[in-house]
Scaffold this motif. Structure first.
Motif, mmCIF file in Angstrom:
data_model
loop_
_atom_site.group_PDB
_atom_site.id
_atom_site.type_symbol
_atom_site.label_atom_id
_atom_site.label_comp_id
_atom_site.label_asym_id
_atom_site.label_seq_id
_atom_site.Cartn_x
_atom_site.Cartn_y
_atom_site.Cartn_z
ATOM 1 N N ASN A 1 0.803 -1.227 0.000
ATOM 2 C CA ASN A 1 0.000 0.000 0.000
ATOM 3 C C ASN A 1 0.832 1.271 0.000
ATOM 4 O O ASN A 1 0.570 2.181 -0.760
ATOM 5 C CB ASN A 1 -0.972 0.012 1.173
ATOM 6 C CG ASN A 1 -1.941 1.164 1.090
ATOM 7 O OD1 ASN A 1 -2.459 1.468 0.026
ATOM 8 N ND2 ASN A 1 -2.181 1.810 2.206
ATOM 9 N N HIS B 1 1.153 1.924 -5.082
ATOM 10 C CA HIS B 1 -0.058 2.543 -4.533
ATOM 11 C C HIS B 1 -1.128 2.631 -5.620
ATOM 12 O O HIS B 1 -2.292 2.298 -5.400
ATOM 13 C CB HIS B 1 0.289 3.927 -3.981
ATOM 14 C CG HIS B 1 -0.851 4.667 -3.393
ATOM 15 N ND1 HIS B 1 -1.220 4.524 -2.080
ATOM 16 C CD2 HIS B 1 -1.708 5.552 -3.939
ATOM 17 C CE1 HIS B 1 -2.266 5.294 -1.838
ATOM 18 N NE2 HIS B 1 -2.576 5.932 -2.946
ATOM 19 N N SER B 2 -0.735 3.061 -6.798
ATOM 20 C CA SER B 2 -1.666 3.195 -7.914
ATOM 21 C C SER B 2 -2.101 1.836 -8.460
ATOM 22 O O SER B 2 -3.278 1.621 -8.732
ATOM 23 C CB SER B 2 -1.005 4.021 -9.016
ATOM 24 O OG SER B 2 -1.813 4.085 -10.138
ATOM 25 N N ARG C 1 -4.741 -0.135 -6.480
ATOM 26 C CA ARG C 1 -6.072 0.464 -6.480
ATOM 27 C C ARG C 1 -6.855 0.135 -7.745
ATOM 28 O O ARG C 1 -8.005 0.497 -7.891
ATOM 29 C CB ARG C 1 -5.978 1.975 -6.288
ATOM 30 C CG ARG C 1 -5.934 2.280 -4.813
ATOM 31 C CD ARG C 1 -5.175 3.508 -4.464
ATOM 32 N NE ARG C 1 -5.168 3.676 -3.012
ATOM 33 C CZ ARG C 1 -4.453 2.961 -2.160
ATOM 34 N NH1 ARG C 1 -3.691 2.001 -2.583
ATOM 35 N NH2 ARG C 1 -4.495 3.193 -0.866
ATOM 36 N N SER D 1 -11.897 4.630 2.270
ATOM 37 C CA SER D 1 -11.329 5.935 1.939
ATOM 38 C C SER D 1 -11.100 6.123 0.436
ATOM 39 O O SER D 1 -10.732 7.206 0.003
ATOM 40 C CB SER D 1 -10.010 6.140 2.687
ATOM 41 O OG SER D 1 -9.022 5.261 2.189
ATOM 42 N N ASN D 2 -11.316 5.069 -0.336
ATOM 43 C CA ASN D 2 -11.055 5.169 -1.771
ATOM 44 C C ASN D 2 -12.174 4.517 -2.569
ATOM 45 O O ASN D 2 -12.261 3.297 -2.641
ATOM 46 C CB ASN D 2 -9.714 4.510 -2.091
ATOM 47 C CG ASN D 2 -9.243 4.807 -3.474
ATOM 48 O OD1 ASN D 2 -9.998 4.734 -4.436
ATOM 49 N ND2 ASN D 2 -7.976 5.132 -3.592
ATOM 50 N N GLN E 1 -12.540 4.090 -5.675
ATOM 51 C CA GLN E 1 -12.031 3.267 -6.766
ATOM 52 C C GLN E 1 -11.816 1.826 -6.298
ATOM 53 O O GLN E 1 -12.087 0.878 -7.039
ATOM 54 C CB GLN E 1 -10.729 3.861 -7.282
ATOM 55 C CG GLN E 1 -10.181 3.178 -8.511
ATOM 56 C CD GLN E 1 -8.920 3.865 -9.000
ATOM 57 O OE1 GLN E 1 -8.332 4.689 -8.313
ATOM 58 N NE2 GLN E 1 -8.497 3.522 -10.188
#
Length: 79
Positions: A29, A36-37, A40, A65-66, A68
């Protein structure tokens, strides 16, 4: 010697298919911006059978929190 960080995204995505989502988030993460990208945008298989509550809470915080990440959940398994 080949390093994991130099592999193309396609190969990383193939490798991540063999890992449980909590393990992926725990290990990759905040490793760097690329990972990180990448994590996700992968299909997530969330199997919490063997995880402690603290691990569950951490992964849930990341997911919540995301938006996506939420869209990439394939299945959830709790028991």
């Amino acid at each position: 010697m080949m390093k994991l960080e130099f592999l193309p995204n396609e190969i990383l995505l193939n490798c991540f298919e063999y890992l449980n989502a909590p393990d992926i988030f725990h290990c990759f993460n905040q490793l760097n911006n690329r990972f990180h990208s990448v994590i996700r945008n992968i299909p997530l298989r969330l199997n919490f059978q063997q995880f402690k509550k603290t691990s569950f809470d951490k992964v849930c915080q990341i997911i919540l929190s995301n938006p996506q990440i939420k869209q990439n959940i394939i299945y959830l398994k709790f028991l």
